[in-house]
Design an enzyme around this catalytic site. Structure first.
Site, PDB file in Angstrom:
ATOM      1  N   GLU A  13      66.113  23.421  47.114  1.00 56.21           N
ATOM      2  CA  GLU A  13      64.705  23.443  47.510  1.00 56.21           C
ATOM      3  C   GLU A  13      63.945  24.380  46.569  1.00 56.21           C
ATOM      4  OE1 GLU A  13      62.299  23.475  51.712  1.00 56.21           O
ATOM      5  OE2 GLU A  13      63.475  25.261  51.246  1.00 56.21           O
ATOM      6  N   GLU A  44      65.058  28.708  60.616  1.00 51.79           N
ATOM      7  CA  GLU A  44      65.095  29.278  59.267  1.00 51.79           C
ATOM      8  C   GLU A  44      64.088  30.417  59.133  1.00 51.79           C
ATOM      9  OE1 GLU A  44      64.374  27.854  54.626  1.00 51.79           O
ATOM     10  OE2 GLU A  44      63.379  26.802  56.278  1.00 51.79           O
ATOM     11  N   GLN A  97      70.247  26.780  51.589  1.00 53.08           N
ATOM     12  CA  GLN A  97      69.307  26.335  50.567  1.00 53.08           C
ATOM     13  C   GLN A  97      69.197  27.383  49.471  1.00 53.08           C
ATOM     14  OE1 GLN A  97      65.911  25.563  53.162  1.00 53.08           O
ATOM     15  NE2 GLN A  97      66.181  23.365  52.891  1.00 53.08           N
ATOM     16  N   ASP A 155      68.377  30.150  53.831  1.00 56.47           N
ATOM     17  CA  ASP A 155      67.767  29.922  52.524  1.00 56.47           C
ATOM     18  C   ASP A 155      67.831  31.242  51.760  1.00 56.47           C
ATOM     19  OD1 ASP A 155      65.890  29.715  50.377  1.00 56.47           O
ATOM     20  OD2 ASP A 155      64.939  28.025  51.392  1.00 56.47           O
TER      21      ASP A 155
END
Length: 264
Positions: A243, A146, A207, A181
């Site tokens: 998140e 990530e 995310q 993300d």
């Protein structure tokens, strides 16, 4: 259909950790993720999942000394043996919790890292990720990487989408995938829809959080309904991890998720 997973490291923090499973299930979440499971026995976490009917969708490998500021060890030269042990431990938990994927955090470079140091980090990262992916494949799991923005995590080795795609290509293992993300991506790269489209075949998990304050995804500069629609149009069947840090209590901020099955 968008499937939402509650990140229990950030959501429902008004409860103790094990109490967050029931709190997430009560408002309609179907899956959970969190940073690390290692403070609890696998049997304890498995019982929490069984009692709520939730799926465990993601957690991170052991990150090194978190309290001392370490944020993963996958790219740190000299820590290879520790990294391999961390892979074994993470996969032990993944099998016990029937979790299909784990995230290997890259680690932080010193602010004055020169080109030679960066090259050593890259070589270590590639070799460690190849090992992790091959071990994970033996038990039918995925390993994720990530890109994390360097405003929230200064010095983090993996911070750009293009850098992540190059690493995936170099490692060359099919079960090594991208954890996309949108919060981090917006801060570092922007152009979210095109980033998603270019990388979609390698995306293993998504995310969300509002930008710039990392609150609920209906607050800030990112229009998530358009991104969710594009995810669905592309045929995304994975999870969307929530998140973010609630601005005024977890349940109070869940109205954005009603159309995706949440019940605030």
């Amino acid at each position: 259909m968008i499937r939402l997973a509650a990140n229990l490291s950030m959501l429902f923090t008004e409860h103790d950790f094990l109490g967050r499973f029931a709190a997430a299930q009560a408002v309609g979440f179907r899956g959970v993720e969190y940073l690390f499971p290692y403070a609890h026995a696998p049997e304890t976490l498995h019982a929490a999942l069984d009692e709520t009917g939730l799926e465990q969708v993601l957690f991170n490998l052991p990150p090194g000394d978190w309290e001392a500021g370490e944020r993963g060890i996958a790219s740190l030269p000299g820590r290879e043996a520790e990294f391999r042990d961390s892979v074994v431990e993470a996969l032990r938990y993944a099998e016990a919790l029937d979790c299909p994927r784990v995230h290997a955090m890259a680690g932080v470079l010193a602010p004055d890292a020169d080109a030679q140091t960066r090259a050593a980090h890259r070589a270590t990262y590639v070799a460690n990720l190849r090992f992790a992916a091959r071990e994970a494949a033996k038990c039918h799991r995925e390993v994720l990487i990530e890109p994390i923005n360097t405003r929230d995590m200064p010095g983090y080795y993996l911070s750009r989408q293009g850098q992540a795609m190059a690493i995936l290509e170099e490692v060359g293992e099919p079960n090594l995938r991208l954890q996309l993300d949108f919060y981090h991506c917006q801060i570092m790269d922007g152009d979210l829809t095109r980033q998603l489209e270019r990388q979609f075949e390698r995306v293993g998990h998504v995310q969300v959080a509002g930008v710039p304050q990392r609150h609920e995804p209906d607050v800030g500069e990112v229009h998530y309904p358009a991104l969710f629609a594009r995810l669905e149009a592309l045929g995304y069947s994975g999870w969307v991890g929530c998140e973010y840090r609630p601005a005024n209590g977890t349940r109070e901020g869940l109205g954005w998720g009603r159309e995706h099955g949440l019940r605030p």
